[in-house]
Design a protein around this motif. Sequence first.
Motif, PDB file in Angstrom:
ATOM      1  N   LYS A 133     -12.890   8.984   7.098  1.00 16.84           N
ATOM      2  CA  LYS A 133     -11.885   8.395   7.127  1.00 16.84           C
ATOM      3  C   LYS A 133     -11.885   6.861   5.497  1.00 16.84           C
ATOM      4  O   LYS A 133     -13.193   7.091   5.326  1.00 16.84           O
ATOM      5  N   PRO A 134     -11.029   7.221   4.588  1.00 17.99           N
ATOM      6  CA  PRO A 134     -10.504   6.730   3.539  1.00 17.99           C
ATOM      7  C   PRO A 134     -11.535   5.106   4.015  1.00 17.99           C
ATOM      8  O   PRO A 134     -10.773   4.104   5.208  1.00 17.99           O
ATOM      9  N   LYS A 135     -12.170   4.662   2.923  1.00 20.76           N
ATOM     10  CA  LYS A 135     -12.287   3.196   2.699  1.00 20.76           C
ATOM     11  C   LYS A 135     -10.947   2.593   2.216  1.00 20.76           C
ATOM     12  O   LYS A 135     -10.872   2.832   0.812  1.00 20.76           O
ATOM     13  N   CYS A 136     -10.757   1.810   2.960  1.00 17.62           N
ATOM     14  CA  CYS A 136      -9.915   0.320   2.668  1.00 17.62           C
ATOM     15  C   CYS A 136     -10.058  -0.230   1.226  1.00 17.62           C
ATOM     16  O   CYS A 136     -11.255  -1.706   1.907  1.00 17.62           O
ATOM     17  N   GLN A 146      -4.830   2.029   9.601  1.00 16.09           N
ATOM     18  CA  GLN A 146      -6.130   1.097   9.651  1.00 16.09           C
ATOM     19  C   GLN A 146      -5.724   0.124   8.977  1.00 16.09           C
ATOM     20  O   GLN A 146      -6.483  -1.327   9.404  1.00 16.09           O
ATOM     21  N   TYR A 166      -7.282   3.323  -1.136  1.00 14.58           N
ATOM     22  CA  TYR A 166      -8.164   4.153  -0.819  1.00 14.58           C
ATOM     23  C   TYR A 166      -9.192   4.657  -0.943  1.00 14.58           C
ATOM     24  O   TYR A 166      -9.341   5.696  -2.240  1.00 14.58           O
ATOM     25  N   SER A 167     -10.404   5.239  -0.923  1.00 12.28           N
ATOM     26  CA  SER A 167     -11.614   5.877  -1.296  1.00 12.28           C
ATOM     27  C   SER A 167     -10.468   7.066  -0.744  1.00 12.28           C
ATOM     28  O   SER A 167      -9.664   7.458   0.101  1.00 12.28           O
ATOM     29  N   THR A 223       1.217   5.759  -0.326  1.00 16.37           N
ATOM     30  CA  THR A 223       0.871   7.014  -0.604  1.00 16.37           C
ATOM     31  C   THR A 223       1.594   8.274  -0.700  1.00 16.37           C
ATOM     32  O   THR A 223       3.012   7.798  -0.543  1.00 16.37           O
ATOM     33  N   ARG A 250      -5.069   6.210   6.757  1.00 14.80           N
ATOM     34  CA  ARG A 250      -4.776   4.786   5.932  1.00 14.80           C
ATOM     35  C   ARG A 250      -4.375   3.858   6.652  1.00 14.80           C
ATOM     36  O   ARG A 250      -4.393   2.956   6.126  1.00 14.80           O
ATOM     37  N   SER A 310       0.724  -0.891  -0.098  1.00 14.93           N
ATOM     38  CA  SER A 310      -0.056  -0.146   0.419  1.00 14.93           C
ATOM     39  C   SER A 310       0.604   1.470  -0.243  1.00 14.93           C
ATOM     40  O   SER A 310       1.107   1.286   0.568  1.00 14.93           O
ATOM     41  N   GLY A 343     -11.361   9.757   0.877  1.00 14.03           N
ATOM     42  CA  GLY A 343     -11.701  10.345   2.089  1.00 14.03           C
ATOM     43  C   GLY A 343     -12.759  11.120   2.690  1.00 14.03           C
ATOM     44  O   GLY A 343     -12.428  12.350   3.722  1.00 14.03           O
ATOM     45  N   THR A 359      -9.521   4.506  -8.529  1.00 14.00           N
ATOM     46  CA  THR A 359      -9.138   3.058  -7.636  1.00 14.00           C
ATOM     47  C   THR A 359     -10.427   1.773  -7.378  1.00 14.00           C
ATOM     48  O   THR A 359     -10.070   0.875  -7.130  1.00 14.00           O
TER      49      THR A 359
END
Length: 650
Positions: A277-280, A185, A270-271, A170, A182, A168, A273, A420
Motif C-alpha cells: 500500500k502506498p506510503k502517504c 488512508q 504517495y510512494s 491523483t 491512497r 492531495s 506502491g 516524490t
Amino acid sequence: MSDHILWQPSEQLLANSQMTQFTSMLNQQHGLNISDYPALHAYSINNRAEFWRAVIDFCGVIYHQEASDDLLDEGHMIEAQWFKGMTMNFAENLLKHQGDDTAITFESESGKVHTLSYNQLISQVSQVQQQLRACGVGVGDRVAGFMPNIPETIVAMLATTALGAVWSSTSPDFGINGVVDRFGQIAPKVLFSVNAYEYNGKTHDCLAKVEQIIAQIDSIEHTVIIEFIASDQPLPKTCIGLTDWLTGTDPQLAVSYMPVPFDHPLYILYSSGTTGKPKCIVHRSGGILLQHLKELMLHADVAEGKRLFYFTTCGWMMWNWMASTLATGASLVLFDGSPFYPDGNRLFDLVDKHGITHFGTSAKWISAVEKAGIKPRESHQLNQLETLFSTGSPLMPESFDYVYRDVKADVCLSSISGGTDICSCFALGNSNLPVYSGQLQCLGLGMAVKILDEQQQSIIGAPGELACDKAFPSMPVYFWQDADHQKYKAAYFDKYDNIWCHSDRAEITAQGGMVIYGRSDTTLNPGGVRIGTAEIYRQVEALPEITESIVVGQEWQDDTRVVLFVVMQQGHQLDDELRHKIRQTIRKNTTPRHVPAKIIAVAEIPKTISGKIVEIAVRDVIHGKTVANTDALANPEALKLYKDLAELQD
C-alpha cells in the motif's frame, strides 16, 4: 558522461540572472566575496539558516508572524525545526500577483484553449474557498482531487490550502483500487473529479469510478464534478456539478488566507506502491514554498514575463512543482492529453503557439521523439524557448546530443533529479553554468548532497549512493499515521545512521555536476560487481531497432545474471544477429559484466502511472514472487508477459 560543453550562458544572461542577483545580495548583506557557484553552494550548506532566510527575502515570501528561531537542528535530521514560530500561507504566496496578466493558459487534447488572468484566478479561488468553508473544511482537513491537469485543479488546490487544509491528488487514469489505497488512508472530506477526460483521441468516463470510490471512502461528505467533457450523462445522486455547487458565491469577495506554522501540512503525496500500500508522504507548507522558489527562481531563472510548461499529470510531484510557478509572477501553460496526439510534434506545437520559455518533460519522452525521427529545429520556430527540463529517469548523453542537434542549439538543457519523497530536487539545472553532455549541471543550493562508497566515505568521480547528511526544508514533515517515524526512518535512514539515503546510484563529476545511474535498490550485481541499470539502457536504447527496454538481475546458479527485455521498433525482430549486436554494443561501451546473459523480446514494459518503468516488479515476477500492489501500475497486465517466459528457465 563527457567534459564536452554543449551550451554555456551568454555574458548578458550571466549578468542579469536571478542567481547572479541573489549572489550579489548575499555578498552585500553579509560582507562576502562569493564569485562562483561552488563557493555559493558551500556557503548554502555551511550557513543553512542564513541561506534559507536569504531565499525568503530575495523571493519576497509573505509571512505573518516572524520566527523565533530560523533553524533548530541538534538531533536527528527528521527532528530539525525550520523557522519555528513563523506563520504563513502557501496559497497567499502563489496568489500575491494581481492584475490582468495571464496566470494560466490551458489547451486540451482536442485543441480548446482557455486562459485565466491573475484576477480571474483569484476570483475563482475565492468562490471555491467559500463553498469549501460551507462544507466544513478547515485547518488540517483533507481535500482530494481525482483530476486531470486543468485550471480547475489548480483552483481547488489553492482554495484548499488558503484555508489551511491539506491537498492531495491523483490523475483520472488511476484504477479504483489505486485511488482508494491512497485517499482511503487520509480520509478526505471533499472530493473533486471531472465527468470524463480525453486521451489519445478517445473520451474516458470517470463517473463510474467516482461512484465506487465514494462508496469505499466513508469520509467523503461532498463530491464536486467538473464537466470537463460536454455530456448529457446525469451525475450520480451523491455528486454535484461545479456550476451548481458555486451558486450563491460572491466572485468579488477577497480570498481569506489562514496563517499556519511553517511545518503545517500542505500536500500529501504517495510512494509508487508497487511493494505494498502506498506510503502517504506529508509535505510542509513553508518547506515546499522555499524549495520550489529556490529551484524555479534561482536555478531555472523563472520570473515575471516567462511562461512555464511541464508535461505532467496530477499524480506526479512535477504537478506540485509546476504549480509553484505562480509565486514567481510567471504564467503557467497547462496541457492534458497524450503528448503524441495527433503526432509527436504536439508538445513542440505548444511551445510556438503559447510562447513557452521553460519547457519540462520526461527523459523517456525525449528519447521517444528522437526515435520517431522528429526534428523540431527544422519544423518549428521555438524562438522564446530558453530552458528545457528533463526528469523522471536519467537523461542519456545521446538525448543531450539530440536536443542540441535537432531541437534547439541555444537552450539550457536542465536535467534535474529528486523525487516524490522531497517534492523537489537534489541536483538541478543552473542558467549560470555550462551544460556538459550526460550531466545534471549542479547540486541544489542548500542541499548537502554526498556520494558515499561502501565504506561510507564521500567520493567524487566514481559511482556510489546518493545521500544527504544535513536537514533541508523540503524533507517530509512526517508520514501519515506513522507513529514514532518508524516508516519514515525505514524509508531513508536504515542504510546510514542519521544520513538521508535516497536509493539512487550516482556520481559527482569533476565539473561539479552529477550523473544518475538509476535506482540503487535495482542495482545489478553479477559476480559481485555493482552495475547501474542506466548504464545498460544508454547503450540499448540508442539502437534504432529498439523502442525501449527494461533490465533486471535474475538469481541463477548461485549468482546473479543480467536479463534484458526489449520492445522492438515496428518492422524489426529480435534474432540472433540483433542479440549479437546488442551484446557487442554493450561490451564495447561498458564492460563484459554489463553484457546480458539473456535478451528477450516483449510486447510491453510495465510502468507506473507517472511513466516510470518498474524494475523491482519485473524482478519479483520472474522470481515467482507476488507484486503487492498492481493498482500502482498504468498497465498491470504487462506483468503477465514476464511470468511464464520459457526463455528464463535456460
